[in-house]
Each structure stands twice: as structure tokens, then as C-alpha cells.
Design a protein around this motif. Sequence first.
Motif, PDB file in Angstrom:
ATOM      1  N   ALA A  42      16.004  93.368  29.614  1.00  0.00           N
ATOM      2  CA  ALA A  42      16.200  92.130  28.854  1.00  0.00           C
ATOM      3  C   ALA A  42      16.171  92.317  27.338  1.00  0.00           C
ATOM      4  CB  ALA A  42      15.122  91.130  29.248  1.00  0.00           C
ATOM      5  N   TYR A  43      15.904  93.507  26.850  1.00  0.00           N
ATOM      6  CA  TYR A  43      15.711  93.689  25.409  1.00  0.00           C
ATOM      7  C   TYR A  43      16.393  94.965  24.946  1.00  0.00           C
ATOM      8  CZ  TYR A  43      13.302  93.743  20.919  1.00  0.00           C
ATOM      9  OH  TYR A  43      13.023  93.733  19.587  1.00  0.00           O
ATOM     10  N   LYS A  44      16.960  94.939  23.733  1.00  0.00           N
ATOM     11  CA  LYS A  44      17.596  96.129  23.181  1.00  0.00           C
ATOM     12  C   LYS A  44      17.479  96.104  21.671  1.00  0.00           C
ATOM     13  CE  LYS A  44      21.903  98.716  23.079  1.00  0.00           C
ATOM     14  NZ  LYS A  44      23.272  98.836  23.570  1.00  0.00           N
ATOM     15  N   PHE A  45      17.261  97.288  21.075  1.00  0.00           N
ATOM     16  CA  PHE A  45      17.367  97.389  19.629  1.00  0.00           C
ATOM     17  C   PHE A  45      18.020  98.699  19.241  1.00  0.00           C
ATOM     18  CE2 PHE A  45      13.078  99.118  20.358  1.00  0.00           C
ATOM     19  CZ  PHE A  45      13.041 100.241  19.548  1.00  0.00           C
ATOM     20  N   ASN A  46      18.719  98.661  18.120  1.00  0.00           N
ATOM     21  CA  ASN A  46      19.409  99.829  17.551  1.00  0.00           C
ATOM     22  C   ASN A  46      18.932  99.984  16.118  1.00  0.00           C
ATOM     23  OD1 ASN A  46      21.389 100.302  19.716  1.00  0.00           O
ATOM     24  ND2 ASN A  46      22.142  98.305  19.112  1.00  0.00           N
ATOM     25  N   LEU A  47      18.270 101.055  15.845  1.00  0.00           N
ATOM     26  CA  LEU A  47      17.791 101.312  14.498  1.00  0.00           C
ATOM     27  C   LEU A  47      18.581 102.482  13.928  1.00  0.00           C
ATOM     28  CD1 LEU A  47      15.671 100.845  12.243  1.00  0.00           C
ATOM     29  CD2 LEU A  47      14.216 102.483  13.436  1.00  0.00           C
ATOM     30  N   TRP A  68      17.561 101.268   6.115  1.00  0.00           N
ATOM     31  CA  TRP A  68      17.688 101.151   7.560  1.00  0.00           C
ATOM     32  C   TRP A  68      18.472  99.880   7.887  1.00  0.00           C
ATOM     33  CZ3 TRP A  68      15.778  96.906  10.190  1.00  0.00           C
ATOM     34  CH2 TRP A  68      14.911  96.080   9.462  1.00  0.00           C
ATOM     35  N   SER A  69      18.967  99.823   9.113  1.00  0.00           N
ATOM     36  CA  SER A  69      19.641  98.616   9.582  1.00  0.00           C
ATOM     37  C   SER A  69      19.461  98.479  11.085  1.00  0.00           C
ATOM     38  CB  SER A  69      21.128  98.648   9.229  1.00  0.00           C
ATOM     39  OG  SER A  69      21.784  99.675   9.939  1.00  0.00           O
ATOM     40  N   GLU A  70      19.536  97.241  11.534  1.00  0.00           N
ATOM     41  CA  GLU A  70      19.539  96.908  12.953  1.00  0.00           C
ATOM     42  C   GLU A  70      20.731  95.975  13.123  1.00  0.00           C
ATOM     43  OE1 GLU A  70      19.621  94.953  15.532  1.00  0.00           O
ATOM     44  OE2 GLU A  70      18.769  96.293  16.991  1.00  0.00           O
ATOM     45  N   THR A 103      18.110 104.133  19.679  1.00  0.00           N
ATOM     46  CA  THR A 103      18.531 103.017  20.523  1.00  0.00           C
ATOM     47  C   THR A 103      17.580 102.940  21.706  1.00  0.00           C
ATOM     48  OG1 THR A 103      20.846 103.330  19.904  1.00  0.00           O
ATOM     49  CG2 THR A 103      20.412 102.067  21.903  1.00  0.00           C
ATOM     50  N   CYS A 104      17.010 101.754  21.905  1.00  0.00           N
ATOM     51  CA  CYS A 104      16.102 101.539  23.032  1.00  0.00           C
ATOM     52  C   CYS A 104      16.516 100.273  23.759  1.00  0.00           C
ATOM     53  CB  CYS A 104      14.664 101.387  22.549  1.00  0.00           C
ATOM     54  SG  CYS A 104      13.971 102.887  21.827  1.00  0.00           S
ATOM     55  N   ALA A 105      16.396 100.282  25.084  1.00  0.00           N
ATOM     56  CA  ALA A 105      16.787  99.122  25.878  1.00  0.00           C
ATOM     57  C   ALA A 105      15.925  99.000  27.123  1.00  0.00           C
ATOM     58  CB  ALA A 105      18.254  99.233  26.277  1.00  0.00           C
ATOM     59  N   SER A 106      15.710  97.749  27.514  1.00  0.00           N
ATOM     60  CA  SER A 106      15.104  97.421  28.804  1.00  0.00           C
ATOM     61  C   SER A 106      16.118  96.549  29.526  1.00  0.00           C
ATOM     62  CB  SER A 106      13.788  96.658  28.592  1.00  0.00           C
ATOM     63  OG  SER A 106      14.047  95.361  28.084  1.00  0.00           O
ATOM     64  N   ASP A 165       5.502  92.642  12.380  1.00  0.00           N
ATOM     65  CA  ASP A 165       4.948  91.293  12.244  1.00  0.00           C
ATOM     66  C   ASP A 165       6.007  90.230  12.548  1.00  0.00           C
ATOM     67  OD1 ASP A 165       6.616  91.567  10.066  1.00  0.00           O
ATOM     68  OD2 ASP A 165       5.067  91.241   8.557  1.00  0.00           O
ATOM     69  N   SER A 166       6.781  90.455  13.604  1.00  0.00           N
ATOM     70  CA  SER A 166       7.859  89.524  13.932  1.00  0.00           C
ATOM     71  C   SER A 166       7.975  89.378  15.443  1.00  0.00           C
ATOM     72  CB  SER A 166       9.180  90.055  13.366  1.00  0.00           C
ATOM     73  OG  SER A 166       9.545  91.235  14.031  1.00  0.00           O
ATOM     74  N   GLN A 167       9.142  88.890  15.919  1.00  0.00           N
ATOM     75  CA  GLN A 167       9.397  88.734  17.348  1.00  0.00           C
ATOM     76  C   GLN A 167       9.131  90.042  18.090  1.00  0.00           C
ATOM     77  OE1 GLN A 167      13.471  87.976  18.319  1.00  0.00           O
ATOM     78  NE2 GLN A 167      13.085  87.818  20.502  1.00  0.00           N
ATOM     79  N   PHE A 168       9.484  91.118  17.456  1.00  0.00           N
ATOM     80  CA  PHE A 168       9.236  92.463  17.977  1.00  0.00           C
ATOM     81  C   PHE A 168       7.882  92.902  17.419  1.00  0.00           C
ATOM     82  CE2 PHE A 168       9.424  96.969  16.805  1.00  0.00           C
ATOM     83  CZ  PHE A 168       9.619  97.536  18.048  1.00  0.00           C
ATOM     84  N   ARG A 169       6.865  92.950  18.254  1.00  0.00           N
ATOM     85  CA  ARG A 169       5.514  93.307  17.789  1.00  0.00           C
ATOM     86  C   ARG A 169       5.275  94.804  17.704  1.00  0.00           C
ATOM     87  NH1 ARG A 169       3.430  89.515  14.890  1.00  0.00           N
ATOM     88  NH2 ARG A 169       3.461  87.534  15.936  1.00  0.00           N
ATOM     89  N   GLY A 170       5.950  95.564  18.558  1.00  0.00           N
ATOM     90  CA  GLY A 170       5.723  96.999  18.498  1.00  0.00           C
ATOM     91  C   GLY A 170       6.330  97.734  19.660  1.00  0.00           C
TER      92      GLY A 170
END
Length: 181
Positions: free
Chosen positions: A100-105, A120-122, A95-98, A169-174
Motif C-alpha cells: 500500500a505504500y511506495k517512496f522514491n528518494l 534530494w527529491s521524491e 525505492t521502497c514499496a509495500s 516529522d510527517s505522514q512518513f514517520r520513519g
Amino acid sequence: MEHLQAYRAAGGGKHRANKPIETRAGGRRLLIAAAVLLAAAFANTESKAQSGPFAPLAGSWSGGGIVTLDDGSTERIRCRAKYAPIGPTMEMSLTCASDAYKFNLAANVRSEGSAITGGWSEPSRNISGSLQGRGGGGSFEVVASAAGFNANISLRTSGNKQTVTMRADSQFRGANISMSR
């Protein structure tokens, strides 16, 4: 003295006053034996969990890094990861967050030799897919794929330090993440 001899004779020659002490000592021995058995069983479970290709990852990690979005903007992120390896399999979450942005892998992976496969899932983006790659001993290179999404993920662990690099290769570049436990 005669009453003590009579007391012992009535008890089959044994002094009954010692019986509670013997029972307590036997109870302690039984308790100690049970504790040793439980500790041995726990140690055996731990050794199974800590063996295999994912063993160097086991536990909780935290740290931070930078995420790059599709417009080229970057944000600092805070991350935490949990890895639960059992032999050739592992469940993990990152789980990573700023601000304005968050993702859960979340992922479940399996190792067969140096080949890594899994899913995997998000959940916050309602996306899931497959993982394929290679690795072992704390270093892994995998590709996470789903319809319309591919990401290369590199994970390196050395002692209590870990780096995770993702390129997509999407909204999330890296993301470039450094964590420790």
C-alpha cells in the motif's frame, strides 16, 4: 628452385608469401595494444569512480525493512538502491514499496572533508529539498529538509551489508531498512 629465386629477386629479395603473415601478426599486435589501452582507460575510470568518501556504497543494493506511518501503523517494505559515486560526489536512488505504500528518494550529494551537502527529491510526492550532514567511509548522518518536512537519515555500510534508518516529522514517520549487494 630457380623460379623461387626469381620470385624473391622480383620482390626485392623478400619472399612475398610471408607478407600476409607479417600483416596479420602486426594487426594482432595492434589489436592487443588497443585492447590493453582500452582496459587501462576503463580501469582508470573505475578507480576514479571507486575512490572518495562514497566508494563503499558503489553499486546496486536490495533488501527490505519496515516503514512507520503517522498513525503508528507499520508495513513491511522491499527496497532497492543504486549509488554512483565519482570522487567527492554521488548520485543515488532509493525505492521502497509495500502493498500500500511506495517512496522514491533521489539525491545528488557532495563531500567536502566530512561535510555532506546536496539536494534530494521524491517525485511521486512532488517534494524536494536540501541535504546536510557529516560522514565518510560508508557511515553517514544527514538531515533532509524541505518546506514542512525534516527527516534524519542514518546510513551505515559494512562490506556487503547496509542499514538505512529514517526518522521524519510527517505522514512518513520513519523506516528501518537492511540491504545487501
